[in-house]
Enzyme design. Structure first.
Site, mmCIF file in Angstrom:
data_model
loop_
_atom_site.group_PDB
_atom_site.id
_atom_site.type_symbol
_atom_site.label_atom_id
_atom_site.label_comp_id
_atom_site.label_asym_id
_atom_site.label_seq_id
_atom_site.Cartn_x
_atom_site.Cartn_y
_atom_site.Cartn_z
ATOM 1 N N TYR A 197 -3.862 -8.850 14.162
ATOM 2 C CA TYR A 197 -5.095 -8.874 14.964
ATOM 3 C C TYR A 197 -5.985 -10.087 14.700
ATOM 4 C CZ TYR A 197 -4.249 -4.313 17.144
ATOM 5 O OH TYR A 197 -3.745 -3.270 17.887
ATOM 6 N N VAL A 218 1.473 -3.473 8.323
ATOM 7 C CA VAL A 218 1.306 -2.336 7.409
ATOM 8 C C VAL A 218 1.651 -1.015 8.111
ATOM 9 C CG1 VAL A 218 -1.198 -2.006 7.798
ATOM 10 C CG2 VAL A 218 -0.189 -1.423 5.597
ATOM 11 N N ASP A 219 1.394 -0.946 9.400
ATOM 12 C CA ASP A 219 1.711 0.239 10.199
ATOM 13 C C ASP A 219 3.227 0.521 10.143
ATOM 14 O OD1 ASP A 219 1.342 2.309 12.006
ATOM 15 O OD2 ASP A 219 0.957 1.024 13.735
ATOM 16 N N ASN A 248 -2.625 1.117 15.724
ATOM 17 C CA ASN A 248 -3.099 0.647 17.033
ATOM 18 C C ASN A 248 -3.458 1.867 17.878
ATOM 19 O OD1 ASN A 248 -0.659 1.520 18.427
ATOM 20 N ND2 ASN A 248 0.335 -0.173 17.345
ATOM 21 N N ILE A 301 0.818 -1.217 0.000
ATOM 22 C CA ILE A 301 0.000 0.000 0.000
ATOM 23 C C ILE A 301 0.855 1.272 0.000
ATOM 24 C CG2 ILE A 301 -0.326 0.316 2.506
ATOM 25 C CD1 ILE A 301 -3.365 0.738 1.832
ATOM 26 N N SER A 338 -7.177 -5.448 10.300
ATOM 27 C CA SER A 338 -7.361 -6.487 11.348
ATOM 28 C C SER A 338 -7.011 -7.908 10.913
ATOM 29 C CB SER A 338 -8.788 -6.488 11.926
ATOM 30 O OG SER A 338 -8.980 -5.415 12.810
ATOM 31 N N THR A 339 -6.674 -8.125 9.633
ATOM 32 C CA THR A 339 -6.467 -9.515 9.191
ATOM 33 C C THR A 339 -5.033 -10.007 9.319
ATOM 34 O OG1 THR A 339 -6.047 -8.975 6.865
ATOM 35 C CG2 THR A 339 -8.354 -9.294 7.519
ATOM 36 N N GLY A 340 -4.167 -9.178 9.893
ATOM 37 C CA GLY A 340 -2.778 -9.604 10.115
ATOM 38 C C GLY A 340 -2.601 -9.989 11.572
HETATM 39 P P1 ADP Z 1 -3.735 -5.611 12.055
HETATM 40 O O1 ADP Z 1 -3.049 -5.422 13.380
HETATM 41 O O2 ADP Z 1 -4.871 -4.639 11.838
HETATM 42 O O3 ADP Z 1 -4.094 -7.025 11.789
HETATM 43 P P2 ADP Z 1 -1.491 -5.845 10.163
HETATM 44 O O4 ADP Z 1 -0.637 -4.766 9.625
HETATM 45 O O5 ADP Z 1 -0.844 -6.915 10.952
HETATM 46 O O6 ADP Z 1 -2.645 -5.098 10.997
HETATM 47 O O7 ADP Z 1 -2.274 -6.530 8.988
HETATM 48 C C1 ADP Z 1 -3.329 -5.933 8.256
HETATM 49 C C2 ADP Z 1 -3.219 -6.388 6.808
HETATM 50 O O8 ADP Z 1 -2.218 -5.617 6.155
HETATM 51 C C3 ADP Z 1 -2.820 -7.848 6.641
HETATM 52 O O9 ADP Z 1 -3.668 -8.434 5.665
HETATM 53 C C4 ADP Z 1 -1.379 -7.777 6.152
HETATM 54 O O10 ADP Z 1 -1.055 -8.855 5.306
HETATM 55 C C5 ADP Z 1 -1.408 -6.483 5.374
HETATM 56 N N1 ADP Z 1 -0.122 -5.804 5.115
HETATM 57 C C6 ADP Z 1 1.072 -5.910 5.740
HETATM 58 N N2 ADP Z 1 1.993 -5.100 5.168
HETATM 59 C C7 ADP Z 1 1.348 -4.451 4.145
HETATM 60 C C8 ADP Z 1 1.743 -3.498 3.159
HETATM 61 N N3 ADP Z 1 2.977 -3.015 3.094
HETATM 62 N N4 ADP Z 1 0.808 -3.079 2.265
HETATM 63 C C9 ADP Z 1 -0.462 -3.543 2.308
HETATM 64 N N5 ADP Z 1 -0.898 -4.439 3.214
HETATM 65 C C10 ADP Z 1 0.002 -4.893 4.117
#
Ligand code: ADP
Length: 171
Positions: free
Chosen positions: A125, A33-34, A24, A11, A121-123
C-alpha cells in the site's frame, strides 16, 4: 502499565494473544503479511473471514474484524484494512490511526492482553515509512485500554526496524 516491545522478524512466529493482519477490504487474503498469516494459520482463518463477509460484506478501510488464529501460536487474528497511500490526499493518516485504535478496541473487547502489529500499509500500500511509524507509535502510546498489557511492533524489514527502534527509544 503497558509495555511496548519491538521485534524484527515474521509476525506469524510471535507468541501473543492476538496478531494483527494488514488485510484488504475483501478479507479474502492477499500478498505480504496477509498471505503469510493465511499460509501459516491454515484454512480456518479464511473460513471465518468468509462468514464475516457474508454477514457484513468485508471490512472497510480503518476498521477491524476478529477471527481464530488457526494453527498460529496466537489465539486470535485481528484483520484491519490500512489505507492505500495516495500522496496524502485521501485522509490516509486518520485512516491509518483508526486501524490501530479499532484493532486495540476489538482486542480489549475480547479480553486480549497481548497484541502484535505489523507495519500496516507500508508494504504493497506504499505508505511512507516514517509517517506510518509516527502514527503507529503515537496512537498506541496514547490509547487507553488498561486491560492490554503488552503491544509488540513486528518489523519485517531493516528500514522499519531501525525507524521504530529510534522512535521508541525517544519515548
Ligand atoms: P499493506 O498492503 O498494508 O502495505 P503488506 O503486507 O504489503 O500490507 O505490508 C505491510 C508490512 O508488513 C510491510 O512493512 C511488510 O514488510 C510487512 N510484512 C510482510 N510479511 C510480513 C511477515 N511475515 N511478518 C511481519 N511483517 C510482514
Amino acid at each position: 502499565m503497558m509495555e511496548i516491545r519491538l521485534i524484527k522478524g515474521d509476525i506469524t512466529k510471535i507468541e501473543v494473544d492476538a496478531i494483527v493482519n494488514a488485510a484488504n477490504t475483501s478479507l479474502l487474503g492477499g500478498g505480504g503479511v496477509d498471505g503469510a498469516i493465511h499460509r501459516v494459520g491454515g484454512p480456518q482463518i479464511l473460513e471465518e473471514c468468509r462468514k464475516i463477509r457474508a454477514r457484513q460484506g468485508g471490512c472497510k478501510v480503518g476498521e477491524a474484524v476478529i477471527t481464530t488464529a488457526g494453527n498460529l501460536n496466537a489465539k486470535f487474528v485481528i484483520h484491519t484494512v490500512g489505507p492505500r497511500w495516495n500522496e496524502g490526499n485521501s485522509n490516509e493518516a486518520e485512516k491509518l490511526k483508526n486501524c490501530y485504535i479499532n484493532s486495540l478496541k476489538l482486542a480489549s473487547e475480547n479480553g486480549i492482553k497481548s497484541i502484535a502489529f505489523p507495519n500496516i500499509s507500508t508494504g504493497i500500500y506504499g505508505y511512507p515509512l516514517e509517517e506510518a511509524a509516527d502514527i503507529a507509535i503515537k496512537t498506541v502510546t496514547e490509547a487507553d485500554f488498561p486491560e492490554i498489557k503488552s503491544i509488540t511492533f513486528v518489523c519485517f524489514g531493516d528500514d522499519n526496524y531501525r525507524l521504530y527502534d529510534k522512535k521508541i527509544k525517544q519515548l
